[in-house]
Design a protein around this motif. Structure first.
Motif, mmCIF file in Angstrom:
data_model
loop_
_atom_site.group_PDB
_atom_site.id
_atom_site.type_symbol
_atom_site.label_atom_id
_atom_site.label_comp_id
_atom_site.label_asym_id
_atom_site.label_seq_id
_atom_site.Cartn_x
_atom_site.Cartn_y
_atom_site.Cartn_z
ATOM 1 N N LEU A 83 0.832 -1.193 0.000
ATOM 2 C CA LEU A 83 0.000 0.000 0.000
ATOM 3 C C LEU A 83 0.873 1.252 0.000
ATOM 4 O O LEU A 83 1.572 1.537 0.968
ATOM 5 N N ASP A 84 0.816 1.964 -1.096
ATOM 6 C CA ASP A 84 1.548 3.213 -1.268
ATOM 7 C C ASP A 84 0.572 4.267 -1.760
ATOM 8 O O ASP A 84 -0.241 4.017 -2.658
ATOM 9 N N GLY A 85 0.636 5.458 -1.151
ATOM 10 C CA GLY A 85 -0.316 6.500 -1.496
ATOM 11 C C GLY A 85 -0.266 6.909 -2.947
ATOM 12 O O GLY A 85 -1.297 7.217 -3.554
ATOM 13 N N HIS A 86 0.921 6.916 -3.552
ATOM 14 C CA HIS A 86 1.039 7.329 -4.955
ATOM 15 C C HIS A 86 0.307 6.358 -5.880
ATOM 16 O O HIS A 86 -0.245 6.771 -6.912
ATOM 17 N N LYS A 87 0.303 5.072 -5.556
ATOM 18 C CA LYS A 87 -0.383 4.080 -6.390
ATOM 19 C C LYS A 87 -1.863 3.976 -6.032
ATOM 20 O O LYS A 87 -2.715 3.830 -6.907
ATOM 21 N N LEU A 88 -2.169 4.042 -4.729
ATOM 22 C CA LEU A 88 -3.556 3.881 -4.296
ATOM 23 C C LEU A 88 -4.434 4.997 -4.834
ATOM 24 O O LEU A 88 -5.522 4.751 -5.382
ATOM 25 N N PHE A 89 -3.988 6.239 -4.714
ATOM 26 C CA PHE A 89 -4.820 7.368 -5.114
ATOM 27 C C PHE A 89 -4.670 7.706 -6.594
ATOM 28 O O PHE A 89 -5.247 8.690 -7.056
ATOM 29 N N ASP A 90 -3.913 6.900 -7.330
ATOM 30 C CA ASP A 90 -3.868 7.016 -8.783
ATOM 31 C C ASP A 90 -4.803 6.007 -9.445
ATOM 32 O O ASP A 90 -4.858 5.917 -10.663
ATOM 33 N N ALA A 91 -5.550 5.253 -8.629
ATOM 34 C CA ALA A 91 -6.442 4.222 -9.158
ATOM 35 C C ALA A 91 -7.698 4.860 -9.742
ATOM 36 O O ALA A 91 -8.066 6.003 -9.444
ATOM 37 N N GLN A 92 -8.375 4.078 -10.596
ATOM 38 C CA GLN A 92 -9.635 4.542 -11.169
ATOM 39 C C GLN A 92 -10.731 4.630 -10.119
ATOM 40 O O GLN A 92 -11.609 5.480 -10.204
ATOM 41 N N TRP A 93 -10.696 3.746 -9.159
ATOM 42 C CA TRP A 93 -11.642 3.741 -8.051
ATOM 43 C C TRP A 93 -10.952 3.115 -6.846
ATOM 44 O O TRP A 93 -10.213 2.138 -6.990
ATOM 45 N N GLN A 94 -11.149 3.707 -5.685
ATOM 46 C CA GLN A 94 -10.557 3.142 -4.486
ATOM 47 C C GLN A 94 -11.450 3.434 -3.290
ATOM 48 O O GLN A 94 -12.166 4.439 -3.254
ATOM 49 N N SER A 95 -11.393 2.534 -2.316
ATOM 50 C CA SER A 95 -12.208 2.664 -1.114
ATOM 51 C C SER A 95 -11.447 2.072 0.066
ATOM 52 O O SER A 95 -10.861 0.988 -0.044
ATOM 53 N N MET A 96 -11.450 2.797 1.178
ATOM 54 C CA MET A 96 -10.900 2.310 2.440
ATOM 55 C C MET A 96 -12.034 2.258 3.457
ATOM 56 O O MET A 96 -12.781 3.228 3.601
ATOM 57 N N GLY B 215 -20.509 -19.537 21.809
ATOM 58 C CA GLY B 215 -20.681 -18.995 23.145
ATOM 59 C C GLY B 215 -19.623 -17.998 23.572
ATOM 60 O O GLY B 215 -19.652 -17.541 24.717
ATOM 61 N N LYS B 216 -18.699 -17.637 22.695
ATOM 62 C CA LYS B 216 -17.659 -16.668 23.021
ATOM 63 C C LYS B 216 -17.797 -15.457 22.107
ATOM 64 O O LYS B 216 -18.015 -15.601 20.907
ATOM 65 N N CYS B 217 -17.656 -14.317 22.700
ATOM 66 C CA CYS B 217 -17.798 -13.064 21.957
ATOM 67 C C CYS B 217 -16.465 -12.328 21.931
ATOM 68 O O CYS B 217 -15.666 -12.421 22.877
ATOM 69 N N ARG B 218 -16.255 -11.612 20.867
ATOM 70 C CA ARG B 218 -15.028 -10.845 20.698
ATOM 71 C C ARG B 218 -15.356 -9.568 19.916
ATOM 72 O O ARG B 218 -16.390 -9.471 19.246
ATOM 73 N N LEU B 219 -14.469 -8.611 20.012
ATOM 74 C CA LEU B 219 -14.585 -7.362 19.287
ATOM 75 C C LEU B 219 -13.713 -7.447 18.045
ATOM 76 O O LEU B 219 -12.506 -7.702 18.144
ATOM 77 N N GLN B 220 -14.303 -7.251 16.891
ATOM 78 C CA GLN B 220 -13.603 -7.465 15.623
ATOM 79 C C GLN B 220 -13.580 -6.179 14.804
ATOM 80 O O GLN B 220 -14.590 -5.496 14.681
ATOM 81 N N VAL B 221 -12.407 -5.862 14.287
ATOM 82 C CA VAL B 221 -12.260 -4.742 13.368
ATOM 83 C C VAL B 221 -11.790 -5.298 12.031
ATOM 84 O O VAL B 221 -10.835 -6.073 11.964
ATOM 85 N N GLU B 222 -12.495 -4.943 10.993
ATOM 86 C CA GLU B 222 -12.163 -5.381 9.637
ATOM 87 C C GLU B 222 -11.797 -4.161 8.798
ATOM 88 O O GLU B 222 -12.617 -3.281 8.575
ATOM 89 N N GLN B 223 -10.561 -4.115 8.376
ATOM 90 C CA GLN B 223 -10.060 -3.015 7.549
ATOM 91 C C GLN B 223 -9.907 -3.514 6.117
ATOM 92 O O GLN B 223 -9.276 -4.559 5.877
ATOM 93 N N THR B 224 -10.447 -2.763 5.186
ATOM 94 C CA THR B 224 -10.472 -3.174 3.790
ATOM 95 C C THR B 224 -10.005 -2.027 2.913
ATOM 96 O O THR B 224 -10.392 -0.873 3.143
ATOM 97 N N VAL B 225 -9.188 -2.364 1.935
ATOM 98 C CA VAL B 225 -8.758 -1.416 0.908
ATOM 99 C C VAL B 225 -9.036 -2.062 -0.439
ATOM 100 O O VAL B 225 -8.451 -3.100 -0.769
ATOM 101 N N ASP B 226 -9.936 -1.489 -1.203
ATOM 102 C CA ASP B 226 -10.281 -1.977 -2.538
ATOM 103 C C ASP B 226 -9.899 -0.915 -3.558
ATOM 104 O O ASP B 226 -10.154 0.282 -3.337
ATOM 105 N N MET B 227 -9.343 -1.347 -4.667
ATOM 106 C CA MET B 227 -8.948 -0.407 -5.717
ATOM 107 C C MET B 227 -9.006 -1.093 -7.073
ATOM 108 O O MET B 227 -8.845 -2.325 -7.170
ATOM 109 N N VAL B 228 -9.235 -0.306 -8.102
ATOM 110 C CA VAL B 228 -9.198 -0.774 -9.488
ATOM 111 C C VAL B 228 -8.095 -0.004 -10.187
ATOM 112 O O VAL B 228 -8.173 1.222 -10.337
#
Length: 584
Positions: A208-221, A232-245
């Motif tokens: 992940l590099d800003g110059h390539k990520l923000f040069d994409a046709q579409w991107q989402s973070m 029966g067990k609970c946890r706190l989950q964080v899901e981080q996603t970076v999609d780009m074309v």
């Protein structure tokens, strides 16, 4: 002394043994996993989807879960959080359905919604303000500008994704806000990477590099935080996603020439069927072959080994046509899945790279892309500076299934829609069928809150629905205009949520709109000030000179003392020179 140190060490071991065992019990909840999906798209485009999943506990003993994010959730009492940074437009006509059913993508700019636990609406608003201000500082974004005029409470569009008890659900308040004008840049990517255990230094996050990520046709973070319970067990989950074309051709050109330059004529493939393509004129042909590419070429670097905290070793998958070969770095283990996806395991040490050679004729045209449940577009209608209209065109590509969905719009306070002008038109017309099933409308209050419109709609197979309404444009105070007032005002995209069928929960965002309001000429005050100041200076100077100055003849002016003294000196010099002449 050595005996005393040994005793202290043994006592420390026995004292802290319960805490170590308690922490060991929560180790399964602190797992971390990361995945990268590469998918070839038509038009020499590549979809890259990065997913990072981190699990934590509900107490303050976090090992991998980002502590900064956990403290914000604790102070704001946010039980579920969804934050999206998006840029560009997903071309559903060419690329098919959006990845992950559109749940990781948001509208243009920044979009935030959360379930906040509170006793009443006032308490929820205060905690919502605390949440937006804290996230604004954490992600270097302007989320603190999400005030009451940009906040709504959706009724039908969103449902909690996490597991909540019945008692907790009764105290949760859903709030939603968006900033369509927010520029997404590297300042948002850097804190995003700092939340990861490997901080972007190893594993797939090293790509992940800003110059390539923000040069994409579409991107989402996206950042999604929710409670998850299983066995029966609970946890706190964080899901981080970076999609780009990524556009492969443009990425390769940037590699060879950082400054964009036109190609020489001999390097262009001209279309001979164009009658005007003769001589120096050329109509270039595109997509004649699938261009070769590799991770190091389109991202500017290979993957720097594997993240030692990741659970799944086969965390890089490529979905390409079976007849197109893939070459990877040595000592990489490949795993083929039943759907044709080829996955690879990252080496513990060393760089990892994937290379796809050129392919002609292009195989991307034979890729079977699943269409979305709906095609949506939105635009302004009308003309003038006083009023206008909005038109949303929704098309169902299915030939057998009826799609039920919720259409949501959050409009600013200076757009005042007329509910009686809301109309739906079905094409082709179907007698006795009403596409509007339910409607929720919250009117606007000037400078206090915006318009909230939610409509539950139904669209028959192979049909097109056109939704229209009219609105008035308000006149703002001159202090309420932005510095670029003549550019216009960004209107947040409409949100569409499918509520029926196999694609239930599919989310679609339209493009944002640019609204032109009655704008005064801000240069006129400065022109008026300059002109009036010039006139006043000329008038005042002339009158002042007439009243104060005294005009007399030059010969009647009295001699000044300096002139009298100079005349005496000259006379004395003449007399002395005359005496010397007589003596000689």
């Amino acid at each position: 002394m050595r005996l005393l140190c040994s005793i202290l060490r043994l006592s420390a071991v026995f004292l802290f043994a319960p805490f170590v065992s308690a922490n060991a019990d929560t180790t399964p909840h602190n797992e971390y996993d990361e995945h990268l999906l590469l998918k070839t798209l038509p038009g020499n485009s590549v979809l890259a989807s990065f997913r990072f999943i981190t699990n934590g506990t509900f107490n303050n003993h976090h090992t991998l879960f980002p502590r900064s994010l956990a403290q914000i959730l604790e102070h704001s009492q946010a039980r579920e959080l969804h934050l999206k940074f998006s840029l560009g437009r997903w071309d559903a006509e060419q690329w098919g359905a959006q990845i992950w059913d559109g749940k990781t993508g948001g509208g243009t700019g920044v979009e935030l919604w959360a379930w906040v636990e509170a006793d009443d609406d006032d308490g929820a608003n205060k905690r919502w303000t605390t949440l937006t201000n804290a996230l604004s500082g954490l992600f270097c974004a302007s989320l603190n500008f999400i005030d009451s005029t940009r906040t709504i409470r959706p009724v039908m569009s969103f449902q909690p994704d996490g597991h909540h008890s019945e008692e907790t659900l009764g105290r949760l308040h859903l709030l939603h806000g968006s900033l369509p004008k927010e520029p997404v840049c590297t300042e948002n990517l850097t804190p995003f990477l700092k939340l990861l255990p490997c901080k972007g230094r190893a594993g797939i996050s090293s790509l992940l590099d800003g110059h390539k990520l923000f040069d994409a046709q579409w991107q989402s973070m996206s950042i999604d935080v929710k409670p998850v319970c299983d066995a029966g067990k609970c946890r706190l989950q964080v899901e981080q996603t970076v999609d780009m074309v990524l556009d492969v051709e443009r990425s390769l050109q940037r590699r060879d020439s950082p400054v964009p330059k036109p190609r020489p004529l001999d390097q262009l493939s001209c279309d001979p069927d164009r009658f005007y393509g003769i001589g120096d004129a050329c109509f270039p042909q595109s997509n004649l072959l699938d261009l070769p590419w590799s991770l190091s070429e389109i991202f500017g670097r290979p993957i720097r080994s594997s993240c030692p905290l990741a659970a799944d070793p086969h965390n890089i998958c490529a979905l390409v046509p079976p007849s197109r070969p893939i070459f990877v770095t040595q000592n990489s283990i490949e795993l083929k899945k039943t759907d044709g996806t080829r996955c690879f395991a990252l080496p513990a040490q060393g760089d990892f790279d994937i290379i796809l050679p050129a392919q002609s004729p292009p195989l991307s045209h034979t890729i079977n892309l699943s269409p979305p449940p709906l095609y949506a577009s939105r635009s302004f209608t009308g003309h003038g500076q006083e009023r206008g209209g909005v038109q949303a065109v929704l098309r169902n590509p299915s030939t057998t299934e009826t799609v039920e969905f919720v259409y949501l719009e959050s409009l600013p306070w200076f757009m005042k829609p007329y509910l009686h002008t809301l109309s739906t038109t079905l094409s082709p017309p179907l007698s006795g069928f009403d596409p509007l099933r339910d409607l929720y409308y919250r009117p606007v209050l000037d400078r206090a809150r915006g318009t909230h419109l939610e409509a539950a709609l139904s669209l028959p197979p192979n049909s097109t629905l056109t939704l229209t309404y009219d609105f008035d444009k308000s006149v703002l105070r001159y202090t309420e205009y932005p510095p670029d007032a003549n550019r216009g005002f960004d209107i947040a995209p409409a949100m569409i949520t499918v509520t029926s069928g196999d694609r239930k929960g599919f989310s679609i965002r339209t493009t944002s709109l640019l609204l032109n309001l009655p704008t005064p000429d801000f240069s006129m005050p400065y022109n008026t000030i300059i002109l009036s100041s010039t006139v006043m200076a000329l008038a005042f100077g002339s009158v002042f000179n007439i009243l104060v100055r005294r005009f007399v003849a030059a010969d009647k002016m009295p001699r000044r003392r300096l002139q009298v003294w100079l005349a005496r000196v000259r006379g004395a010099v003449r007399r002395v020179s005359g005496r010397k002449t007589k003596e000689e």
